[in-house]
Design a protein around this motif. Structure first.
Motif, PDB file in Angstrom:
ATOM      1  N   ILE A  14      -2.664  10.522  -5.046  1.00  0.00           N
ATOM      2  CA  ILE A  14      -1.665   9.462  -4.842  1.00  0.00           C
ATOM      3  C   ILE A  14      -0.277  10.101  -4.701  1.00  0.00           C
ATOM      4  CG2 ILE A  14      -0.612   7.398  -5.839  1.00  0.00           C
ATOM      5  CD1 ILE A  14      -3.363   6.711  -5.312  1.00  0.00           C
ATOM      6  N   VAL A  17       0.023  11.271  -1.186  1.00  0.00           N
ATOM      7  CA  VAL A  17       0.236  10.150  -0.257  1.00  0.00           C
ATOM      8  C   VAL A  17       1.708   9.739  -0.278  1.00  0.00           C
ATOM      9  CG1 VAL A  17      -0.190   7.682   0.044  1.00  0.00           C
ATOM     10  CG2 VAL A  17      -2.111   9.246  -0.281  1.00  0.00           C
ATOM     11  N   LYS A 102      -2.230  -1.537  -5.785  1.00  0.00           N
ATOM     12  CA  LYS A 102      -3.173  -0.641  -5.130  1.00  0.00           C
ATOM     13  C   LYS A 102      -4.346  -1.456  -4.600  1.00  0.00           C
ATOM     14  CE  LYS A 102      -2.595   3.381  -8.154  1.00  0.00           C
ATOM     15  NZ  LYS A 102      -3.343   4.172  -9.144  1.00  0.00           N
ATOM     16  N   PRO A 103      -4.927  -1.172  -3.486  1.00  0.00           N
ATOM     17  CA  PRO A 103      -4.449  -0.162  -2.545  1.00  0.00           C
ATOM     18  C   PRO A 103      -3.346  -0.742  -1.657  1.00  0.00           C
ATOM     19  CG  PRO A 103      -6.536  -1.071  -1.793  1.00  0.00           C
ATOM     20  CD  PRO A 103      -6.193  -1.781  -3.066  1.00  0.00           C
ATOM     21  N   PHE A 104      -2.337   0.057  -1.401  1.00  0.00           N
ATOM     22  CA  PHE A 104      -1.214  -0.406  -0.585  1.00  0.00           C
ATOM     23  C   PHE A 104      -1.173   0.423   0.689  1.00  0.00           C
ATOM     24  CE2 PHE A 104       0.046   2.562  -3.890  1.00  0.00           C
ATOM     25  CZ  PHE A 104       0.475   3.632  -3.133  1.00  0.00           C
ATOM     26  N   SER A 105      -0.471  -0.069   1.684  1.00  0.00           N
ATOM     27  CA  SER A 105      -0.297   0.759   2.872  1.00  0.00           C
ATOM     28  C   SER A 105       1.040   1.471   2.723  1.00  0.00           C
ATOM     29  CB  SER A 105      -0.307  -0.112   4.128  1.00  0.00           C
ATOM     30  OG  SER A 105       0.838  -0.930   4.138  1.00  0.00           O
ATOM     31  N   THR A 106       1.169   2.631   3.359  1.00  0.00           N
ATOM     32  CA  THR A 106       2.411   3.398   3.183  1.00  0.00           C
ATOM     33  C   THR A 106       3.616   2.621   3.701  1.00  0.00           C
ATOM     34  OG1 THR A 106       1.545   4.618   5.054  1.00  0.00           O
ATOM     35  CG2 THR A 106       1.709   5.800   2.997  1.00  0.00           C
ATOM     36  N   SER A 107       3.406   1.808   4.775  1.00  0.00           N
ATOM     37  CA  SER A 107       4.564   1.077   5.302  1.00  0.00           C
ATOM     38  C   SER A 107       5.045   0.046   4.288  1.00  0.00           C
ATOM     39  CB  SER A 107       4.225   0.424   6.634  1.00  0.00           C
ATOM     40  OG  SER A 107       3.077  -0.362   6.511  1.00  0.00           O
ATOM     41  N   GLY A 240       3.332  -9.123   4.510  1.00  0.00           N
ATOM     42  CA  GLY A 240       2.261  -8.177   4.181  1.00  0.00           C
ATOM     43  C   GLY A 240       1.350  -8.725   3.098  1.00  0.00           C
ATOM     44  N   ARG A 242      -0.180  -8.982  -0.322  1.00  0.00           N
ATOM     45  CA  ARG A 242       0.123  -8.588  -1.698  1.00  0.00           C
ATOM     46  C   ARG A 242      -0.759  -9.371  -2.639  1.00  0.00           C
ATOM     47  NH1 ARG A 242       5.879  -7.953  -3.697  1.00  0.00           N
ATOM     48  NH2 ARG A 242       4.745  -6.315  -4.756  1.00  0.00           N
TER      49      ARG A 242
END
Lengths: 243, 480
Positions: A14, A17, A102-107, A240, A242
């Protein structure tokens, strides 16, 4: 000036990432594998943003928040693996500024981090009295709100509420936090339903579609979050996925 | 033998007849009669008394060697002797039989006590049943005794267990079935086997079988003993059943604890790698289209993990609920926020029948949102391309109704309840519509846990309507 980020996470994957997500943006990323190491680094390096994972082996996440909050106003973004809203609320009340599940996207992570960094950056005029987000302009001196140039009529409580929300744009504010800020001195409890009513009324005055709010976003089970200028520019809804 | 003793005594007395008084003779004879009664039974005592009476008259009352009596006073002596010896023999016998009866009762009480102790104290309930079988067998001196608790291949045993009536198997193989708990007395004489229902509170819990290779001739005392033992046997069976149930419950609780711990750790341990996979796939999406699929699949795995965790918690009643007054506005707003990125060309049309007041309900915001996201997701999946999904919220008396309607194929009548079962998939759907098969099952459980419900109805003009019902609430209009 490059910004400094501190990642407190026991999982090296993590941390990698997160490092990848931010080094592209010319930021310096510090890493700590334990809570106590993280607290030490936060004290010695004065990072601009702290990203804190809840599943630390040595300290409870809320404790890390409280400890750092004793001497630092650095924004804290929490990574939560669990489903529990109570835990998120407890963390926000302990001083965390926002969370990503989690899990999240980097954006998504980058957007959240940017929002917190922008908010934390010292404004040129120390005694900032105007907050502009989207079509809304809040004037603290004149105690007035305009939407696309025309004044919005607000009751005293609606004024207090939007003032707290806009001053903390980008931050998730818990129901309890909002309630004590606006109705200081009143007992929180069943009265939280009043908050729902005032948010609904406020949305009717500032949102063009109350069901697709552009400004006052609902954080399910946790509280409300006022959109940052960037988010407001992107329009309502679709912030997004959530939890 | 006692008559020999009597004769010997008579001979002895004859030898000294001249020097003896009538009282000596009477007392000695009385002694023999009593000793005989004590050693033998009442009949022996009474016969001894009669013979002694005749000997007394014949040998010792003048004139000797005749039954005639010279002195009328001797009549008195003789009759008194007869009465005294008879009464004494009778009394002695009664005393003795009473002593025996109480000894028998003491033995019975002792056996019952042993039985009671064994029924209750033996660590394993099955051992207690074996102990009861052994006590019944040895006490009644039977060939064998068996307590049947589980269904048996023996049809007679199952018949007794089902009907609750006794049955008798006779030597020629014929069977007499009864019409009550007690066996038909007419068949007992030739009974080789008896089957008695064991009943606790009007319920047959098992069957007691006794039998041997010759007719079972049970005395009334043995019968009453047996019916008392039956009660113990019934209690023993009941105890065995309860203790087996308790064992099973304990095993289940243990399994539940294990499952919870496992689910929690699975949830945490799976999400960390999923986060890495998703984040890296997301970063690579611009370089390689395949990364998009990787990210989608990571999302799907994450949903499955969350669903399984919730299902397990819901079934264990361990999912925390935070019920509060919430505005529908807020709920629908959060719903739009959540699904708007994934509607794939379907419009989500929202209609709030507010009637002047803010719609509100008493529910857990997060769980209600989860249900709606699921319903809208489903509606979208089954909708024809481009068809809108409708959400209608209204208040109906004490209920808040949130209906999600689509123009999809609908659900056949036979499957309208089955869609709420875990892992249900409608027949003929492609293997992957992206879901976990748990959505509606979890949604309904979540709705019920909040004091509401979730129901299906067909939509007029084609399609499905799924209605989430939650308790309505009234919001205050202002707070100064």
């Amino acid at each position: 000036m490059p910004q400094t980020l501190l990642v407190i996470d026991d999982e090296p994957q993590i941390r990698r990432v997160i490092r990848n997500a931010f080094t592209d943006n010319d930021a310096r990323v510090l890493e700590a594998a334990t809570g106590s190491e993280g607290i030490d680094l936060a004290a010695s390096e004065h990072p601009d943003l702290i990203i804190l994972d809840l599943g630390l082996p040595d300290v409870v996440g809320a404790e890390v928040c409280r400890e750092i909050r004793k001497w630092s106003a650095t924004p804290i973004l929490v990574l939560s693996a669990r489903h529990s809203d109570e835990e998120k609320v407890a963390l926000l009340d302990a001083g965390a500024d926002d969370y990503v599940t989690k899990p999240f996207s980097t954006s998504e992570l980058q957007a959240r981090a940017r929002a917190l960094l922008r908010r934390a950056r010292p404004t040129p005029a120390a005694g900032k009295t105007r907050i502009e987000i989207g079509e809304l302009v809040l004037d603290l001196d004149a105690r007035g709100l305009t939407r696309a140039g025309s004044p919005v009529h607000l009751t005293p409580i609606e004024w207090d509420l939007i003032r707290v929300l806009m001053a903390n744009a980008g931050r998730t504010l818990t129901h309890q936090h909002l309630f004590t800020q606006v109705w200081s001195g009143r007992k929180y409890g069943d009265a939280q339903q009043y908050l729902r009513v005032y948010v609904a009324n406020l949305r009717r005055k500032i949102e063009s579609d109350t069901l697709r709010p552009r400004y006052i976003r609902t954080e399910p089970g946790v509280g409300y979050r006022f959109a940052t200028a960037t988010e407001a520019a992107q329009g309502g809804g679709g912030s997004g996925v959530r939890d | 033998m006692w008559f020999a003793v009597l004769a010997a005594v008579t001979l002895l007395l004859l030898a000294f007849r001249s020097r003896l008084d009538k009282a000596h003779v009477a007392l000695l004879y009385l002694l023999v009669v009593l000793a005989g009664t004590l050693a033998g039974d009442r009949r022996l005592g009474l016969s001894l008394a009669t013979v002694a009476f005749l000997f007394f008259n014949f040998f010792f009352l003048p004139p000797y060697q005749t039954f005639a009596i010279a002195d009328p006073l001797d009549w008195l002596v003789l009759v008194t002797f007869l009465v005294v010896s008879t009464v004494a023999a009778q009394m002695l016998h009664r005393l003795r039989s009473e002593a025996e009866a109480s000894k028998r009762r003491a033995a019975e009480v002792d056996r019952f006590a042993t039985l009671g102790a064994e029924t209750l104290s033996v660590a394993r309930a099955d051992d207690a049943l074996a102990a009861i079988e052994e006590v019944i067998r040895s006490t009644l001196e039977l060939g064998f005794c068996r307590i049947h608790t589980a269904p048996e291949p023996d049809q007679l045993v199952s018949w007794v267990a089902e009907s609750g009536h006794a049955a008798i198997r006779q030597s020629d193989g014929t069977v007499r079935i009864g019409d009550s708990e007690e066996p038909d007395p007419a068949g007992l004489g030739e009974a080789y086997g008896i089957f008695l229902p064991l009943r606790v509170r009007d319920r047959t819990v098992g069957v007691l079988e006794i039998g041997q290779d010759r007719p079972l001739a049970l005395s009334p005392a043995q019968w009453s003993f047996l019916s008392a033992l039956r009660y113990y046997a019934a209690l023993g069976v009941e105890r065995a059943r309860l203790s087996a149930e308790a064992d099973r419950a304990e095993v289940l609780r243990e399994a539940d604890r294990l499952k919870d711990a496992l689910m929690a750790s699975v949830s945490h341990d799976l999400r960390t790698p999923l986060t890495t996979i998703k984040a890296l796939a997301h970063d690579m999406a611009g370089l390689d289209d395949r990364a998009i699929t990787i990210e989608e699949e990571a999302d799907r795995l994450n949903r499955l993990v969350a669903d399984l965790l919730d299902l397990s918690r819901l079934q264990g009643g361990a999912l925390p609920m935070s019920i509060a007054v919430n505005a529908v506005d807020d709920l629908v707003g959060a719903l739009v926020q959540r699904v708007s990125g994934a509607m794939e060309g379907h419009e989500l049309r929202i209609e709030l029948e507010e009637g002047g007041t803010l719609l509100a309900g008493r529910f857990d915001f997060v769980h209600a949102l989860r249900i709606l996201v699921n319903l809208v997701d489903n509606a979208r999946k089954y909708s024809p391309a481009g068809a809108p999904v409708d959400l209608i919220a209204r208040r109906r008396d004490g209920d808040l109704e949130l209906a999600v309607a689509d123009r999809g194929p609908g659900v056949p009548v036979a499957e309208r309840e089955r869609i709420f079962e875990p892992f249900y998939r409608p027949a003929g759907t492609p293997p992957d519509v992206g879901g976990t098969g748990l959505g509606l099952a979890i949604a309904r459980m979540l709705a019920v846990a909040q004091g509401g419900g979730l129901a299906y109805r067909p939509r007029e003009g084609g399609g499905s309507v799924l209605t989430l019902v939650l308790p309505a609430a009234d919001l205050p209009t202002s707070l100064s």
